[in-house]
Scaffold this motif. Structure first.
Motif, mmCIF file in Angstrom:
data_model
loop_
_atom_site.group_PDB
_atom_site.id
_atom_site.type_symbol
_atom_site.label_atom_id
_atom_site.label_comp_id
_atom_site.label_asym_id
_atom_site.label_seq_id
_atom_site.Cartn_x
_atom_site.Cartn_y
_atom_site.Cartn_z
ATOM 1 N N ASP A 1 -45.223 -25.887 -5.785
ATOM 2 C CA ASP A 1 -45.830 -27.008 -5.109
ATOM 3 C C ASP A 1 -45.951 -26.721 -3.659
ATOM 4 N N LEU A 2 -46.920 -26.253 -3.235
ATOM 5 C CA LEU A 2 -47.214 -26.123 -1.746
ATOM 6 C C LEU A 2 -48.056 -27.240 -1.323
ATOM 7 N N SER A 3 -48.046 -28.604 -1.723
ATOM 8 C CA SER A 3 -48.610 -29.703 -1.295
ATOM 9 C C SER A 3 -48.374 -29.955 0.027
ATOM 10 N N GLY A 4 -49.275 -30.235 0.876
ATOM 11 C CA GLY A 4 -49.135 -30.329 2.367
ATOM 12 C C GLY A 4 -48.588 -29.245 3.129
ATOM 13 N N ALA A 5 -48.454 -28.072 2.518
ATOM 14 C CA ALA A 5 -47.675 -27.118 3.259
ATOM 15 C C ALA A 5 -48.613 -26.439 4.338
ATOM 16 N N ASN A 6 -47.897 -25.831 5.419
ATOM 17 C CA ASN A 6 -48.843 -25.119 6.551
ATOM 18 C C ASN A 6 -48.598 -23.797 6.237
ATOM 19 N N LEU A 7 -50.052 -23.238 6.060
ATOM 20 C CA LEU A 7 -50.032 -21.588 5.687
ATOM 21 C C LEU A 7 -51.033 -21.032 6.586
ATOM 22 N N LYS A 8 -51.063 -21.525 7.871
ATOM 23 C CA LYS A 8 -52.107 -20.977 8.813
ATOM 24 C C LYS A 8 -51.552 -19.510 9.188
ATOM 25 N N GLU A 9 -52.572 -18.396 9.168
ATOM 26 C CA GLU A 9 -52.265 -17.250 9.650
ATOM 27 C C GLU A 9 -51.311 -16.710 8.733
ATOM 28 N N ALA A 10 -51.109 -17.087 7.371
ATOM 29 C CA ALA A 10 -50.211 -16.350 6.406
ATOM 30 C C ALA A 10 -50.918 -15.271 5.564
ATOM 31 N N ASN A 11 -50.195 -14.392 5.428
ATOM 32 C CA ASN A 11 -50.775 -13.271 4.601
ATOM 33 C C ASN A 11 -50.408 -13.342 3.044
ATOM 34 N N LEU A 12 -51.372 -13.761 2.433
ATOM 35 C CA LEU A 12 -51.057 -13.908 1.079
ATOM 36 C C LEU A 12 -51.958 -12.675 0.193
ATOM 37 N N ASP A 13 -52.115 -11.463 0.743
ATOM 38 C CA ASP A 13 -52.648 -10.580 0.119
ATOM 39 C C ASP A 13 -51.902 -10.163 -1.281
ATOM 40 N N GLY A 14 -52.351 -10.207 -2.332
ATOM 41 C CA GLY A 14 -51.773 -9.764 -3.558
ATOM 42 C C GLY A 14 -50.831 -10.837 -4.163
ATOM 43 N N ALA A 15 -50.871 -11.873 -3.583
ATOM 44 C CA ALA A 15 -49.771 -12.972 -4.134
ATOM 45 C C ALA A 15 -50.452 -13.640 -5.175
ATOM 46 N N ASP A 16 -49.457 -14.089 -6.237
ATOM 47 C CA ASP A 16 -49.861 -14.750 -7.380
ATOM 48 C C ASP A 16 -49.642 -16.413 -7.171
ATOM 49 N N LEU A 17 -50.808 -16.992 -7.143
ATOM 50 C CA LEU A 17 -50.672 -18.394 -6.885
ATOM 51 C C LEU A 17 -51.381 -19.094 -7.971
ATOM 52 N N ASN A 18 -51.374 -18.683 -9.491
ATOM 53 C CA ASN A 18 -51.701 -19.058 -10.755
ATOM 54 C C ASN A 18 -50.907 -20.250 -10.796
ATOM 55 N N GLY A 19 -51.614 -21.416 -11.006
ATOM 56 C CA GLY A 19 -51.088 -22.617 -11.184
ATOM 57 C C GLY A 19 -50.306 -23.413 -10.028
ATOM 58 N N ALA A 20 -50.467 -22.760 -8.847
ATOM 59 C CA ALA A 20 -49.687 -23.421 -7.802
ATOM 60 C C ALA A 20 -50.743 -24.610 -7.264
ATOM 61 N N TYR A 21 -49.823 -25.708 -6.569
ATOM 62 C CA TYR A 21 -50.502 -26.800 -5.886
ATOM 63 C C TYR A 21 -50.572 -26.585 -4.484
ATOM 64 N N LEU A 22 -51.819 -26.502 -4.120
ATOM 65 C CA LEU A 22 -51.991 -26.404 -2.780
ATOM 66 C C LEU A 22 -52.680 -27.620 -2.279
ATOM 67 N N ASP A 23 -52.518 -28.708 -2.958
ATOM 68 C CA ASP A 23 -53.302 -29.865 -2.277
ATOM 69 C C ASP A 23 -52.891 -30.382 -0.904
ATOM 70 N N ASN A 24 -54.037 -30.472 -0.056
ATOM 71 C CA ASN A 24 -53.801 -30.964 1.218
ATOM 72 C C ASN A 24 -52.993 -29.969 2.190
ATOM 73 N N SER A 25 -53.017 -28.695 1.591
ATOM 74 C CA SER A 25 -52.337 -27.566 2.481
ATOM 75 C C SER A 25 -53.418 -27.027 3.580
ATOM 76 N N ASP A 26 -52.887 -26.333 4.326
ATOM 77 C CA ASP A 26 -53.509 -25.741 5.433
ATOM 78 C C ASP A 26 -53.613 -24.262 5.508
ATOM 79 N N LEU A 27 -54.837 -23.666 5.121
ATOM 80 C CA LEU A 27 -54.788 -22.241 4.846
ATOM 81 C C LEU A 27 -55.658 -21.828 5.994
ATOM 82 N N SER A 28 -56.025 -22.416 7.084
ATOM 83 C CA SER A 28 -56.757 -21.799 8.274
ATOM 84 C C SER A 28 -56.238 -20.714 8.586
ATOM 85 N N GLY A 29 -57.350 -19.634 8.533
ATOM 86 C CA GLY A 29 -56.990 -18.240 9.051
ATOM 87 C C GLY A 29 -56.085 -17.359 8.141
ATOM 88 N N ALA A 30 -55.655 -17.813 7.012
ATOM 89 C CA ALA A 30 -54.983 -17.036 6.155
ATOM 90 C C ALA A 30 -55.572 -16.112 5.317
#
Length: 184
Positions: free
Chosen positions: A131-160
């Protein structure tokens, strides 16, 4: 310092254990609320079920540590190393991981609501069902990450970097995407 001494001193009210070297120790279910472990070496430590609420672990080394089901609400892990660590099922509400190395970490089923994961390395991380709801993921490197079924509602993935990330069945309602658009 060994585990018994740390726990004894903690019980007596001491909280500053900065730069302690506790490699490959067992601290399962330990109560370390508010402990200062800045720069600590806890590589391969077993902290399953430990309570590290509001603890400070800035620049700590927790590579290959086991923190499954640990309570780490509002923990500070800025610039920490948690390569290949197990944080599955951990409670990480409002945790601060900015600038941390979380490559190949297991965060499956973890609660990361409101967590700061800006500028983190999450290469190959397991975030299935997290559960990553409302998480700040700005500029994060998610290369090859497995987010299957993850909750990213209202999260910030800008520049990720989400190239190569598995985002199948991920909840993205209201999420700010890497290109700045808001997901419907």
């Amino acid at each position: 310092m060994d585990v018994q001494e740390l726990l004894r001193r903690y019980a007596l009210g001491e909280r500053d254990f900065s730069n302690v070297n506790l490699v490959h120790v067992c601290l399962t279910n330990a109560n370390l609320v508010g402990a200062h472990l800045t720069g600590a070496h806890l590589i391969q430590a077993d902290l399953r079920g430990a309570d590290l609420t509001a603890a400070h672990l800035r620049q700590a080394k927790l590579n290959q540590a086991t923190l499954a089901d640990a309570v780490m609400i509002k923990i500070c892990l800025i610039s920490a190393e948690l390569v290949d660590a197990d944080l599955s099922g951990a409670n990480l509400i409002n945790a601060n991981f900015s600038g941390a190395d979380l490559s190949y970490v297991n965060l499956g089923g973890a609660n990361l609501k409101g967590a700061d994961l800006s500028n983190t390395n999450l290469t190959g991380a397991d975030l299935r069902g997290a559960d990553l709801s409302g998480a700040n993921l700005k500029e994060a490197n998610l290369d090859g990450a497995d987010l299957n079924g993850a909750y990213l509602d209202n999260s910030d993935l800008s520049g990720a970097n989400i190239i190569g990330a598995n985002m199948r069945r991920a909840g993205l309602s209201g999420a700010k995407m890497p290109d700045g658009t808001i997901h419907e």
